[in-house]
Design a protein around this motif. Sequence first.
Motif, PDB file in Angstrom:
ATOM      1  N   THR A  81      -1.207  -5.355   2.361  1.00  0.00           N
ATOM      2  CA  THR A  81      -1.320  -6.654   1.693  1.00  0.00           C
ATOM      3  C   THR A  81      -2.465  -7.477   2.273  1.00  0.00           C
ATOM      4  O   THR A  81      -2.936  -8.405   1.636  1.00  0.00           O
ATOM      5  N   TYR A 126       3.368  -2.970   2.181  1.00  0.00           N
ATOM      6  CA  TYR A 126       4.493  -3.302   1.318  1.00  0.00           C
ATOM      7  C   TYR A 126       5.137  -2.017   0.809  1.00  0.00           C
ATOM      8  O   TYR A 126       4.492  -1.200   0.166  1.00  0.00           O
ATOM      9  N   PRO A 162       4.159  -9.429  -1.867  1.00  0.00           N
ATOM     10  CA  PRO A 162       2.872  -9.037  -1.280  1.00  0.00           C
ATOM     11  C   PRO A 162       1.855 -10.171  -1.111  1.00  0.00           C
ATOM     12  O   PRO A 162       1.187 -10.237  -0.074  1.00  0.00           O
TER      13      PRO A 162
END
Length: 184
Positions: free
Chosen positions: A23, A107, A89
């Motif tokens: 992310t 994630y 995210p």
Amino acid sequence: MAQTPSNMIALGTKAPDFNLPATNFNEKYTFEKIKGDKGSLVIFMCNHCPFVLHVIDEIVMIANDYRVQGIGIVAISSNDIVNYPQDAPDKMADFALEQKIDFPYLYDETQEVAKAYDAACTPDFFLFDSQDRLVYRGQLDDSRPANAIPVSGSDLRNAIDAVVYNRKINPDQKPSIGCNIKWK
């Protein structure tokens, strides 16, 4: 706040692989890609857990201290973002920036990676040696959000030092305690 302990999977377990998006970086990471020459630390965490917030500064310091010594580091969030949108995210990327996290924060949308590691709580720490075998799973230290013990990272730092300097790690390890992973 619920207190969930680590599952304490068997020492010697081979590191499960993954292929997850970061992310805070625009790429995917596998275990092989994050792996360090001396060992690898996989951390399950999230943005909102008070246990993670209590120790995040120490986690970042550990990453900064040990990456240069050959330890690969990655954090993974596996929480259900439908019921916990604060762990989505885009919020993970913001959290990484705010907390100065410059290691991959991945994630795990399907939660398959958390299940493969038998992760139970946030934070949950898994330290692997250079052969990708689990040598430590347990707590950062004895500090908790309300117990007035200062955060030191001593348990995890001792284990990482043992990996870096090729010393024996005590198999009597205390489980991490934190919020449960938010399963779908």
